[in-house]
Design a protein around this motif. Structure first.
Motif, PDB file in Angstrom:
ATOM      1  N   PRO A 146       0.817  -1.220   0.000  1.00 57.32           N
ATOM      2  CA  PRO A 146       0.000   0.000   0.000  1.00 57.32           C
ATOM      3  C   PRO A 146       0.848   1.267   0.000  1.00 57.32           C
ATOM      4  O   PRO A 146       2.030   1.251   0.355  1.00 57.32           O
ATOM      5  CB  PRO A 146      -0.809  -0.125   1.297  1.00 57.32           C
ATOM      6  CG  PRO A 146       0.007  -1.021   2.172  1.00 57.32           C
ATOM      7  CD  PRO A 146       0.686  -1.983   1.244  1.00 57.32           C
ATOM      8  N   LEU A 147       0.225   2.345  -0.415  1.00 55.55           N
ATOM      9  CA  LEU A 147       0.877   3.645  -0.390  1.00 55.55           C
ATOM     10  C   LEU A 147       1.153   4.075   1.047  1.00 55.55           C
ATOM     11  O   LEU A 147       0.460   3.656   1.970  1.00 55.55           O
ATOM     12  CB  LEU A 147      -0.014   4.680  -1.079  1.00 55.55           C
ATOM     13  CG  LEU A 147      -0.129   4.507  -2.597  1.00 55.55           C
ATOM     14  CD1 LEU A 147      -1.441   5.078  -3.099  1.00 55.55           C
ATOM     15  CD2 LEU A 147       1.049   5.163  -3.295  1.00 55.55           C
ATOM     16  N   GLU A 160       6.538  10.234  -7.834  1.00 51.51           N
ATOM     17  CA  GLU A 160       7.594   9.216  -7.882  1.00 51.51           C
ATOM     18  C   GLU A 160       7.203   8.001  -7.046  1.00 51.51           C
ATOM     19  O   GLU A 160       7.419   6.854  -7.475  1.00 51.51           O
ATOM     20  CB  GLU A 160       8.908   9.798  -7.372  1.00 51.51           C
ATOM     21  CG  GLU A 160       9.592  10.740  -8.344  1.00 51.51           C
ATOM     22  CD  GLU A 160      10.902  11.270  -7.795  1.00 51.51           C
ATOM     23  OE1 GLU A 160      11.110  11.188  -6.558  1.00 51.51           O
ATOM     24  OE2 GLU A 160      11.723  11.751  -8.592  1.00 51.51           O
ATOM     25  N   ILE A 161       6.642   8.236  -5.879  1.00 55.22           N
ATOM     26  CA  ILE A 161       6.226   7.121  -5.018  1.00 55.22           C
ATOM     27  C   ILE A 161       5.174   6.285  -5.725  1.00 55.22           C
ATOM     28  O   ILE A 161       5.271   5.044  -5.785  1.00 55.22           O
ATOM     29  CB  ILE A 161       5.685   7.656  -3.674  1.00 55.22           C
ATOM     30  CG1 ILE A 161       6.820   8.213  -2.823  1.00 55.22           C
ATOM     31  CG2 ILE A 161       4.943   6.553  -2.912  1.00 55.22           C
ATOM     32  CD1 ILE A 161       6.358   8.967  -1.583  1.00 55.22           C
ATOM     33  N   ALA A 169       4.763  -3.403  -8.577  1.00 52.48           N
ATOM     34  CA  ALA A 169       3.648  -4.352  -8.679  1.00 52.48           C
ATOM     35  C   ALA A 169       3.658  -5.054 -10.033  1.00 52.48           C
ATOM     36  O   ALA A 169       3.457  -6.267 -10.128  1.00 52.48           O
ATOM     37  CB  ALA A 169       2.322  -3.622  -8.471  1.00 52.48           C
ATOM     38  N   PHE A 170       3.903  -4.294 -11.095  1.00 53.07           N
ATOM     39  CA  PHE A 170       3.971  -4.890 -12.432  1.00 53.07           C
ATOM     40  C   PHE A 170       5.164  -5.844 -12.553  1.00 53.07           C
ATOM     41  O   PHE A 170       5.090  -6.862 -13.252  1.00 53.07           O
ATOM     42  CB  PHE A 170       4.083  -3.790 -13.494  1.00 53.07           C
ATOM     43  CG  PHE A 170       2.827  -2.974 -13.668  1.00 53.07           C
ATOM     44  CD1 PHE A 170       1.584  -3.577 -13.671  1.00 53.07           C
ATOM     45  CD2 PHE A 170       2.897  -1.600 -13.831  1.00 53.07           C
ATOM     46  CE1 PHE A 170       0.434  -2.834 -13.843  1.00 53.07           C
ATOM     47  CE2 PHE A 170       1.752  -0.840 -14.005  1.00 53.07           C
ATOM     48  CZ  PHE A 170       0.509  -1.462 -14.012  1.00 53.07           C
ATOM     49  N   ARG A 171       6.247  -5.522 -11.889  1.00 53.38           N
ATOM     50  CA  ARG A 171       7.422  -6.386 -11.903  1.00 53.38           C
ATOM     51  C   ARG A 171       7.136  -7.713 -11.197  1.00 53.38           C
ATOM     52  O   ARG A 171       7.561  -8.782 -11.643  1.00 53.38           O
ATOM     53  CB  ARG A 171       8.591  -5.677 -11.221  1.00 53.38           C
ATOM     54  CG  ARG A 171       9.540  -4.924 -12.144  1.00 53.38           C
ATOM     55  CD  ARG A 171      10.191  -5.862 -13.067  1.00 53.38           C
ATOM     56  NE  ARG A 171      11.366  -5.338 -13.756  1.00 53.38           N
ATOM     57  CZ  ARG A 171      11.986  -5.988 -14.711  1.00 53.38           C
ATOM     58  NH1 ARG A 171      11.558  -7.171 -15.091  1.00 53.38           N
ATOM     59  NH2 ARG A 171      13.035  -5.479 -15.305  1.00 53.38           N
ATOM     60  N   SER A 190      -7.949  -0.893  -4.842  1.00 55.83           N
ATOM     61  CA  SER A 190      -6.544  -0.600  -4.552  1.00 55.83           C
ATOM     62  C   SER A 190      -5.918   0.257  -5.643  1.00 55.83           C
ATOM     63  O   SER A 190      -4.999   1.036  -5.378  1.00 55.83           O
ATOM     64  CB  SER A 190      -5.752  -1.904  -4.390  1.00 55.83           C
ATOM     65  OG  SER A 190      -5.801  -2.678  -5.574  1.00 55.83           O
ATOM     66  N   ALA A 191      -6.389   0.157  -6.884  1.00 62.31           N
ATOM     67  CA  ALA A 191      -5.884   1.007  -7.956  1.00 62.31           C
ATOM     68  C   ALA A 191      -6.418   2.428  -7.811  1.00 62.31           C
ATOM     69  O   ALA A 191      -5.705   3.409  -8.089  1.00 62.31           O
ATOM     70  CB  ALA A 191      -6.268   0.438  -9.314  1.00 62.31           C
ATOM     71  N   LEU A 192      -7.668   2.550  -7.346  1.00 59.59           N
ATOM     72  CA  LEU A 192      -8.228   3.891  -7.117  1.00 59.59           C
ATOM     73  C   LEU A 192      -7.461   4.632  -6.029  1.00 59.59           C
ATOM     74  O   LEU A 192      -7.425   5.868  -6.027  1.00 59.59           O
ATOM     75  CB  LEU A 192      -9.702   3.781  -6.736  1.00 59.59           C
ATOM     76  CG  LEU A 192     -10.675   3.486  -7.880  1.00 59.59           C
ATOM     77  CD1 LEU A 192     -12.097   3.373  -7.342  1.00 59.59           C
ATOM     78  CD2 LEU A 192     -10.603   4.566  -8.953  1.00 59.59           C
ATOM     79  N   ALA A 193      -6.847   3.883  -5.119  1.00 59.02           N
ATOM     80  CA  ALA A 193      -6.047   4.531  -4.074  1.00 59.02           C
ATOM     81  C   ALA A 193      -4.882   5.294  -4.685  1.00 59.02           C
ATOM     82  O   ALA A 193      -4.493   6.364  -4.200  1.00 59.02           O
ATOM     83  CB  ALA A 193      -5.541   3.483  -3.087  1.00 59.02           C
TER      84      ALA A 193
END
Length: 299
Positions: A146-147, A160-161, A169-171, A190-193
């Motif tokens: 999470p952020l 940047e964060i 996540a993509f990695r 979680s993407a909307l976050a």
């Protein structure tokens, strides 16, 4: 006809494995090898390998290809988990494990049911179908890291964060970027976050909502645009047995000849250089250029 041919190819491979031609961990012929040997389409060869993967005879290993599973051919595969009534969380986790190991194209309700050692129809007690399952997979994958709870010190640090966490996540999950849509975004909490994080950072700069959201889409597009190469490269490496560098070494002669024949001097010059296509480095360079450019947009 295709199903029959796929079954014949699978039966041939199964018998060759049983005869000891291929042992546990050995790489079996790739889809390209099978298309050449049997004179079939790529989809037919892929289906043949999928049949044996569903049986547990074969498994996919990233960077290696399709190999014989570590068990005697013709026996029932050991399941990683067995439960008469899995929870939705178990279904999503199993789906992610399959997609991580073998790619999103291999994901099916039947495949997940085999992993959980349950009837396929049992899965529909938890998800309506594959589309809903993929949304749940995306939500879990993005929510793994999470952020930060505390706001970033400035807009650049915030962007940047967000970008680096998305890239991470993509990695971790190469299937994730192709699974997400830029033009038809899925409803993923979680993407909307991430959207909220970026919009909040830009709101402090006095941007109007449309401009701020456009910046967010542009940032996400850069990260996802680089990341869509991860799964396709992993699949190409598994099928060909060649890394990207090895593939280039094998084809640079043809590319050089084409460039020279078409009188592309700058391309010809590049083919003689030792260039390393590093996706992480390209991501960082693009991110830096993008954020530097935003200095002229943000008030």
């Amino acid at each position: 006809m295709t199903e029959t041919t796929s079954a014949r190819i699978a039966a041939d491979l199964r018998s060759r494995i049983a005869a000891g031609e291929f042992g546990p961990g050995d790489r079996v012929p790739s889809t390209r090898d099978l298309t050449r040997r049997w004179g079939v389409a790529m989809a037919t060869a892929t289906r043949a390998l999928s049949l044996l993967q569903d049986e547990g005879v074969l498994r996919s290993v990233r960077g290696v290809g399709t190999v014989v599973a570590a068990r005697p051919a013709g026996t029932r595969p050991a399941r990683r988990r067995a439960t008469a009534s899995p929870a939705r969380d178990d279904v999503v986790r199993a789906a992610i494990e399959v997609a991580d190991a073998e790619g999103l194209a291999t994901l099916s309700m039947r495949r997940i049911a085999a992993e959980l050692d349950i009837p396929t129809m049992s899965l529909y007690q938890h998800v309506a179908g594959k589309d809903e399952l993929i949304v749940l997979m995306i939500d879990r994958a993005f929510g793994e890291q999470p952020l930060p709870a505390e706001p970033a010190p400035d807009w650049r640090a915030a962007l940047e964060i967000a970008a680096r966490l998305e890239w991470a996540a993509f990695r971790r999950h190469p299937w994730l970027a192709p699974a997400m849509s830029l033009t038809r975004p899925q409803p993923v909490p979680s993407a909307l976050a991430y959207t909220e994080w970026v919009l909040g950072a830009l709101d402090e700069r006095g941007l109007d909502p449309i401009t701020a959201f456009t910046v967010h889409v542009m940032l996400f597009s850069h990260v996802r645009g680089m990341a869509v190469n991860l799964e396709s490269e992993a699949q190409a490496e598994a099928e060909s047995g060649l890394t990207a560098d090895e593939w280039m070494d094998a084809h640079v002669g043809a590319i050089t000849a084409l460039a020279e024949g078409a009188e592309f001097p700058f391309v010809t010059r590049m083919t003689g250089l030792d260039f390393d296509l590093d996706l992480d480095a390209l991501f960082e360079l693009g991110l830096r250029c993008l954020l530097d450019g935003l200095r002229g947009v943000l008030p």
